[in-house]
Design a protein around this motif. Structure first.
Motif, short mmCIF file in Angstrom:
data_model
loop_
_atom_site.label_atom_id
_atom_site.label_comp_id
_atom_site.label_asym_id
_atom_site.label_seq_id
_atom_site.Cartn_x
_atom_site.Cartn_y
_atom_site.Cartn_z
N ARG A 1 0.85 -1.20 0.00
CA ARG A 1 0.00 0.00 0.00
C ARG A 1 0.88 1.25 0.00
O ARG A 1 0.52 2.29 -0.54
N ASN A 2 2.06 1.12 0.63
CA ASN A 2 2.99 2.24 0.69
C ASN A 2 3.63 2.52 -0.67
O ASN A 2 4.30 3.56 -0.84
N TRP A 3 3.45 1.60 -1.63
CA TRP A 3 4.12 1.72 -2.93
C TRP A 3 3.11 1.71 -4.08
O TRP A 3 3.42 1.31 -5.19
N GLY A 4 1.90 2.14 -3.77
CA GLY A 4 0.91 2.36 -4.82
C GLY A 4 -0.01 1.20 -5.11
O GLY A 4 -0.82 1.27 -6.05
N TYR A 5 0.05 0.14 -4.30
CA TYR A 5 -0.87 -0.97 -4.53
C TYR A 5 -2.25 -0.61 -4.00
O TYR A 5 -2.40 -0.19 -2.86
N THR A 6 -3.28 -0.77 -4.83
CA THR A 6 -4.64 -0.39 -4.44
C THR A 6 -5.62 -1.55 -4.56
O THR A 6 -6.83 -1.37 -4.38
N GLY A 7 -5.14 -2.75 -4.85
CA GLY A 7 -6.01 -3.90 -5.01
C GLY A 7 -6.39 -4.53 -3.68
O GLY A 7 -6.05 -4.03 -2.60
N PRO A 8 -7.07 -5.65 -3.73
CA PRO A 8 -7.50 -6.33 -2.50
C PRO A 8 -6.34 -6.99 -1.77
O PRO A 8 -5.34 -7.36 -2.37
N ILE A 9 -6.51 -7.14 -0.46
CA ILE A 9 -5.53 -7.89 0.34
C ILE A 9 -6.04 -9.33 0.40
O ILE A 9 -6.66 -9.78 1.37
N ASP A 10 -5.81 -10.05 -0.68
CA ASP A 10 -6.39 -11.39 -0.81
C ASP A 10 -5.35 -12.50 -0.88
O ASP A 10 -5.70 -13.67 -1.00
N GLY A 11 -4.07 -12.16 -0.80
CA GLY A 11 -3.04 -13.18 -0.84
C GLY A 11 -2.85 -13.80 -2.21
O GLY A 11 -2.19 -14.85 -2.32
N VAL A 12 -3.38 -13.17 -3.24
CA VAL A 12 -3.24 -13.67 -4.61
C VAL A 12 -2.56 -12.58 -5.44
O VAL A 12 -3.23 -11.70 -5.98
N PRO A 13 -1.23 -12.60 -5.53
CA PRO A 13 -0.53 -11.51 -6.23
C PRO A 13 -0.76 -11.56 -7.72
O PRO A 13 -0.81 -12.63 -8.34
N GLY A 14 -0.93 -10.38 -8.30
CA GLY A 14 -1.08 -10.25 -9.74
C GLY A 14 -0.28 -9.07 -10.23
O GLY A 14 0.63 -8.57 -9.55
N THR A 15 -0.64 -8.57 -11.39
CA THR A 15 0.13 -7.50 -12.03
C THR A 15 0.23 -6.27 -11.14
O THR A 15 1.31 -5.66 -11.04
N ASN A 16 -0.85 -5.88 -10.47
CA ASN A 16 -0.81 -4.68 -9.63
C ASN A 16 0.11 -4.86 -8.43
O ASN A 16 0.81 -3.92 -8.02
N THR A 17 0.12 -6.08 -7.86
CA THR A 17 1.04 -6.36 -6.75
C THR A 17 2.48 -6.22 -7.20
O THR A 17 3.30 -5.55 -6.55
N TRP A 18 2.81 -6.84 -8.34
CA TRP A 18 4.19 -6.82 -8.81
C TRP A 18 4.61 -5.44 -9.30
O TRP A 18 5.79 -5.06 -9.15
N ALA A 19 3.69 -4.66 -9.84
CA ALA A 19 4.03 -3.29 -10.22
C ALA A 19 4.41 -2.47 -9.00
O ALA A 19 5.36 -1.67 -9.03
N ALA A 20 3.67 -2.65 -7.89
CA ALA A 20 4.02 -1.95 -6.66
C ALA A 20 5.39 -2.41 -6.14
O ALA A 20 6.19 -1.59 -5.65
N LEU A 21 5.67 -3.71 -6.27
CA LEU A 21 6.98 -4.20 -5.83
C LEU A 21 8.08 -3.60 -6.70
O LEU A 21 9.17 -3.29 -6.21
N GLN A 22 7.82 -3.40 -7.98
CA GLN A 22 8.80 -2.76 -8.85
C GLN A 22 9.04 -1.31 -8.45
O GLN A 22 10.16 -0.80 -8.59
#
Length: 290
Positions: free
Chosen positions: A235-256
């Motif tokens: 969330r600190n890096w721009g992730y706005t999706g659900p906290i569902d434990g299923v990483p997808g493109t939005n999760t990895w973009a925030a990690l980038q």
């Protein structure tokens, strides 16, 4: 980049292959679970094996993946001048193998529980067969100069290092550090080779334990609890999706985006590759996450 290695598959004590390193993760939950789950690493064995990296001050000239790509059984090459003293990664018993095929002069150290570390392309052995050595004791001297005695198929001065399990499988020793090589978790080699593995995920889980309330095991095998804590932190890096434990493109973009603050210069596209993982691992290798 000059890799300075041959196939390093010398004949003496040649281990059998049981399974290969998984392909690079690309954001798929299924692929992540398989690769990071540790097909060559159970987690428990590493804590029982008291080894350390005696070559951490030298530049890696051939990664584990480089060797696999070249058809080798695997190994890590560290560039160093001929005649450099080679410390034992852990206590054990010495076996010297002169002219060990492409590996040249090879020293094997048999550790507790039957694990063995091997150094290849030596210019000189120092200890006799059957001698005992303590962790950090000098076992020989590096070689690797083209055509020199003991160099095997080496293409430049270096030492080749790998670990063999009691079952005979050659594995990356950097995945097995942590039993006694210093306090806290070992550093991940992902910062150098861009290939995520169990140590990287252990450090990630410990980071999430400290910062994001992760309460699962520090086992290097990420699952929904690890990913949910990761999403919460991102969330600190721009992730706005659900906290569902299923990483997808939005999760990895925030990690980038996090990785971009730590040396990553590629696109923020949600597709993790070697440079993304290197940037993230530069962050996760900080001492505060030990």
């Amino acid at each position: 980049m000059q890799k300075n290695h041959g196939s390093d598959d010398g004949q003496g004590g040649r281990p059998r292959i049981e399974m290969s390193r998984r392909t690079l993760l690309r954001g798929s939950v299924t692929t992540l679970g398989l690769a990071a789950g540790g097909v060559l690493f159970s987690g428990n064995a590493a804590q029982a094996l008291d080894i350390y990296n005696p070559f951490s001050g030298y530049r890696i000239t051939g990664t584990w993946q480089d060797h696999l790509n070249d058809g080798s059984l695997g190994g890590i090459d560290y560039g160093m001048g001929v005649g450099t003293a080679l410390p034992a990664a852990g206590a054990g018993v010495i076996t010297n193998i002169p002219d060990n095929g492409t590996g040249g002069h090879t020293v094997t150290i048999t550790h507790s529980d039957g694990y063995r570390t091997q150094y290849m392309h030596l210019s000189q052995f120092l200890l006799a067969n059957g001698a005992s050595v303590g962790k950090g004791g000098i076992v020989g001297y590096s070689g690797g100069a083209v055509g020199a005695p003991g160099s095997g198929s080496s293409t430049g001065p270096h030492v080749h290092w790998h670990l063999i399990t009691p079952g005979g499988t050659r594995v990356n020793p950097l995945d097995y550090l942590g039993g006694g090589g210093g306090g806290g978790l070992p550093k991940t080699s992902t910062e150098q080779d861009g290939v995520p593995g169990p140590v990287m995920w252990q450090r990630t889980q410990n980071w999430l334990r400290i910062e994001s309330g992760y309460t699962g095991p520090i086992d290097g095998a990420p699952g929904p609890r690890t990913y949910a804590a990761l999403q919460q932190n991102l969330r600190n890096w721009g992730y706005t999706g659900p906290i569902d434990g299923v990483p997808g493109t939005n999760t990895w973009a925030a990690l980038q985006r996090l990785a971009a603050r730590n040396g990553y210069t590629g696109p923020i596209d949600g597709v993790m590759g070697p440079n993304s993982w290197r940037g993230f691992s530069h962050f996760i290798n900080q001492d505060r996450w030990n």
